[in-house]
Design an enzyme around this catalytic site. Sequence first.
Site, PDB file in Angstrom:
ATOM      1  N   ARG A 180       0.838  -1.213   0.000  1.00  0.00           N
ATOM      2  CA  ARG A 180       0.000   0.000   0.000  1.00  0.00           C
ATOM      3  C   ARG A 180       0.871   1.261   0.000  1.00  0.00           C
ATOM      4  O   ARG A 180       0.556   2.244   0.675  1.00  0.00           O
ATOM      5  CB  ARG A 180      -0.905   0.033   1.235  1.00  0.00           C
ATOM      6  CG  ARG A 180      -1.964  -1.020   1.261  1.00  0.00           C
ATOM      7  CD  ARG A 180      -2.949  -0.848   0.111  1.00  0.00           C
ATOM      8  NE  ARG A 180      -4.186  -1.560   0.352  1.00  0.00           N
ATOM      9  CZ  ARG A 180      -4.372  -2.843   0.099  1.00  0.00           C
ATOM     10  NH1 ARG A 180      -3.413  -3.563  -0.435  1.00  0.00           N
ATOM     11  NH2 ARG A 180      -5.533  -3.414   0.344  1.00  0.00           N
TER      12      ARG A 180
ATOM     13  N   GLU B  82      -5.202   3.499   6.602  1.00  0.00           N
ATOM     14  CA  GLU B  82      -4.830   3.340   5.205  1.00  0.00           C
ATOM     15  C   GLU B  82      -5.484   4.457   4.402  1.00  0.00           C
ATOM     16  O   GLU B  82      -5.013   4.857   3.346  1.00  0.00           O
ATOM     17  CB  GLU B  82      -5.379   1.985   4.749  1.00  0.00           C
ATOM     18  CG  GLU B  82      -4.782   1.469   3.495  1.00  0.00           C
ATOM     19  CD  GLU B  82      -5.832   0.906   2.564  1.00  0.00           C
ATOM     20  OE1 GLU B  82      -6.882   1.536   2.373  1.00  0.00           O
ATOM     21  OE2 GLU B  82      -5.575  -0.160   2.013  1.00  0.00           O
TER      22      GLU B  82
ATOM     23  N   SER C 223     -10.788  -1.032   3.426  1.00  0.00           N
ATOM     24  CA  SER C 223     -10.009  -1.175   4.662  1.00  0.00           C
ATOM     25  C   SER C 223      -9.692   0.207   5.213  1.00  0.00           C
ATOM     26  O   SER C 223      -9.123   1.037   4.499  1.00  0.00           O
ATOM     27  CB  SER C 223      -8.682  -1.871   4.368  1.00  0.00           C
ATOM     28  OG  SER C 223      -8.898  -3.125   3.793  1.00  0.00           O
TER      29      SER C 223
HETATM   30  N1  EPU Z   1     -10.080 -11.303   9.970  1.00  0.00           N
HETATM   31  C1  EPU Z   1     -10.796 -11.485  11.132  1.00  0.00           C
HETATM   32  N2  EPU Z   1     -11.883 -10.708  11.347  1.00  0.00           N
HETATM   33  C2  EPU Z   1     -12.311  -9.780  10.456  1.00  0.00           C
HETATM   34  C3  EPU Z   1     -11.587  -9.606   9.263  1.00  0.00           C
HETATM   35  C4  EPU Z   1     -10.463 -10.370   9.038  1.00  0.00           C
HETATM   36  O1  EPU Z   1     -10.463 -12.302  11.962  1.00  0.00           O
HETATM   37  O2  EPU Z   1     -13.319  -9.138  10.751  1.00  0.00           O
HETATM   38  C5  EPU Z   1      -8.868 -12.130   9.733  1.00  0.00           C
HETATM   39  C6  EPU Z   1      -9.164 -13.522   9.253  1.00  0.00           C
HETATM   40  O3  EPU Z   1      -8.200 -14.350   9.843  1.00  0.00           O
HETATM   41  C7  EPU Z   1      -8.923 -13.462   7.768  1.00  0.00           C
HETATM   42  C8  EPU Z   1      -7.790 -12.474   7.706  1.00  0.00           C
HETATM   43  O4  EPU Z   1      -8.078 -11.541   8.759  1.00  0.00           O
HETATM   44  O5  EPU Z   1      -8.589 -14.690   7.276  1.00  0.00           O
HETATM   45  C9  EPU Z   1      -7.675 -11.740   6.401  1.00  0.00           C
HETATM   46  O6  EPU Z   1      -8.909 -11.117   6.099  1.00  0.00           O
HETATM   47  P1  EPU Z   1      -9.255 -10.684   4.590  1.00  0.00           P
HETATM   48  O7  EPU Z   1      -8.986 -11.808   3.672  1.00  0.00           O
HETATM   49  O8  EPU Z   1     -10.603 -10.079   4.582  1.00  0.00           O
HETATM   50  O9  EPU Z   1      -8.135  -9.614   4.268  1.00  0.00           O
HETATM   51  P2  EPU Z   1      -7.550  -8.371   5.076  1.00  0.00           P
HETATM   52  O10 EPU Z   1      -6.127  -8.627   5.358  1.00  0.00           O
HETATM   53  O11 EPU Z   1      -8.444  -8.015   6.212  1.00  0.00           O
HETATM   54  C10 EPU Z   1      -6.697  -7.198   2.883  1.00  0.00           C
HETATM   55  C11 EPU Z   1      -6.826  -5.874   2.199  1.00  0.00           C
HETATM   56  C12 EPU Z   1      -8.188  -5.733   1.515  1.00  0.00           C
HETATM   57  C13 EPU Z   1      -8.342  -6.875   0.527  1.00  0.00           C
HETATM   58  C14 EPU Z   1      -8.212  -8.196   1.288  1.00  0.00           C
HETATM   59  C15 EPU Z   1      -8.275  -9.390   0.388  1.00  0.00           C
HETATM   60  C16 EPU Z   1      -5.416  -4.396   3.526  1.00  0.00           C
HETATM   61  C17 EPU Z   1      -5.366  -3.224   4.445  1.00  0.00           C
HETATM   62  N3  EPU Z   1      -6.623  -4.803   3.163  1.00  0.00           N
HETATM   63  O12 EPU Z   1      -7.656  -7.222   3.947  1.00  0.00           O
HETATM   64  O13 EPU Z   1      -8.187  -4.515   0.790  1.00  0.00           O
HETATM   65  O14 EPU Z   1      -9.580  -6.809  -0.152  1.00  0.00           O
HETATM   66  O15 EPU Z   1      -6.921  -8.250   1.963  1.00  0.00           O
HETATM   67  O16 EPU Z   1      -7.049  -9.566  -0.243  1.00  0.00           O
HETATM   68  O17 EPU Z   1      -4.364  -4.887   3.144  1.00  0.00           O
HETATM   69  C18 EPU Z   1      -8.798  -2.228   0.807  1.00  0.00           C
HETATM   70  O18 EPU Z   1      -7.605  -1.949   0.738  1.00  0.00           O
HETATM   71  O19 EPU Z   1      -9.671  -1.317   0.849  1.00  0.00           O
HETATM   72  C19 EPU Z   1      -9.216  -3.612   0.897  1.00  0.00           C
HETATM   73  C20 EPU Z   1     -10.479  -3.968   1.044  1.00  0.00           C
END
Ligand code: EPU
Length: 339
Positions: free
Chosen positions: A164, A333, A237
């Site tokens: 990012r 972010e 996010s």
């Molecule tokens: N998780 C939880 N609770 C939640 C959300 C997530 O426990 O409420 C844990 C779970 O273990 C899950 C892990 O977090 O397996 C990862 O969650 P997710 O796959 O939703 O991804 P993220 O790391 O929370 C990032 C990006 C998103 C992107 C997703 C999918 C960032 C800041 N965010 O989120 O990007 O869509 O991966 O690849 O890196 C954005 O930037 O606006 C955005 C939505």
Amino acid sequence: MKTYENYSLLNNNTFGIDVKANYFIEYDSVEELQQLLRSDLLAESKFMQIGGGSNLLFINDYQGVILHSKIMGIDAIEGSRCMAVLRVGAGERWDSFVEYCVSKNYGGVENLSGIPGEVGATPVQNIGAYGAEAANTIVAVECVNVKTGEERTFTAKECQFGYRDSIFKRDYKGKYIVTYVHFKLSKAGWQPNVNYGSLKDEFEKYPDKNIAAVRSAVLAIRGRKLPEPKVLGNAGSFFMNPVVSRSYYERLLKTYPDMPCYVISDAEVKIPAGWLIEQCGWKGKSVGNVAVHGSQALVLINKGGANGLDIINLSDSIRASVRTKFGVDLTPEVNIIFG
Ligand code: EPU
């Protein structure tokens, strides 16, 4: 070129915050942008460039000029049997571009399906999702220097992409405006990149293992987890996933053995901020007219009529809980604009 005075930004930020800008100007070409940069109005006012407004939080009215690109077009500028380089106008909607690539069977951006925003913003924060990021396909970024009006093309290396992150968020913040982005896409030898946990399982459901199936799988997951901004104002996010040392992570693991992580290097890991926020009991919680989304705790939502400070106050409370419980600092972010 179109100029609007005393302009409501309500439809130009996905958080749905009702603030105004003194001026809102849309330009259609590099020449028009250069002309604007030489104008008295910009010489006398504060100004900023926005894209789709999907990563912005306005706290107050913007006392200045907001610029918005309408530079359009998707043109093939290089190609072979195996790959194509497309030059894409900054004003194109990101997901229309992804859809175009998928329809042509060009591989490389399908994991980034459904991300709101415009092409000009993609190199700035190096958008990423489901195991891919824009930097994997960007080969060059054309810009205009806001001080001199000169054009400059940055190579991918010069953009210094990170998680990012890019040089446009750091040393060159506010110094260049992106006008075109060049993407290198594959035409042959494509392999699906579906190792990201939830994508792997979703992709299994599609009999055709092609580029369109990856797009459909990503859109299906996004639809389940992320709120539609037109219905519930949000900016995706709100925080970045914090990067911590592996030794600190291992210390935390002793107390929280289920804590997930993404390995970055031998020395560092990234912890999903959504997990940390959920563990602090915030998931699905409302405070007045703002809330933490019930399906993804990393997303803060405007339930209707919230202002920027309501969101900041919620964000501050979340940061304080995560710091107290885990000793980890969350960094927004989203780009916060105080006006
Ligand atoms: N998780 C939880 N609770 C939640 C959300 C997530 O426990 O409420 C844990 C779970 O273990 C899950 C892990 O977090 O397996 C990862 O969650 P997710 O796959 O939703 O991804 P993220 O790391 O929370 C990032 C990006 C998103 C992107 C997703 C999918 C960032 C800041 N965010 O989120 O990007 O869509 O991966 O690849 O890196 C954005 O930037 O606006 C955005 C939505």
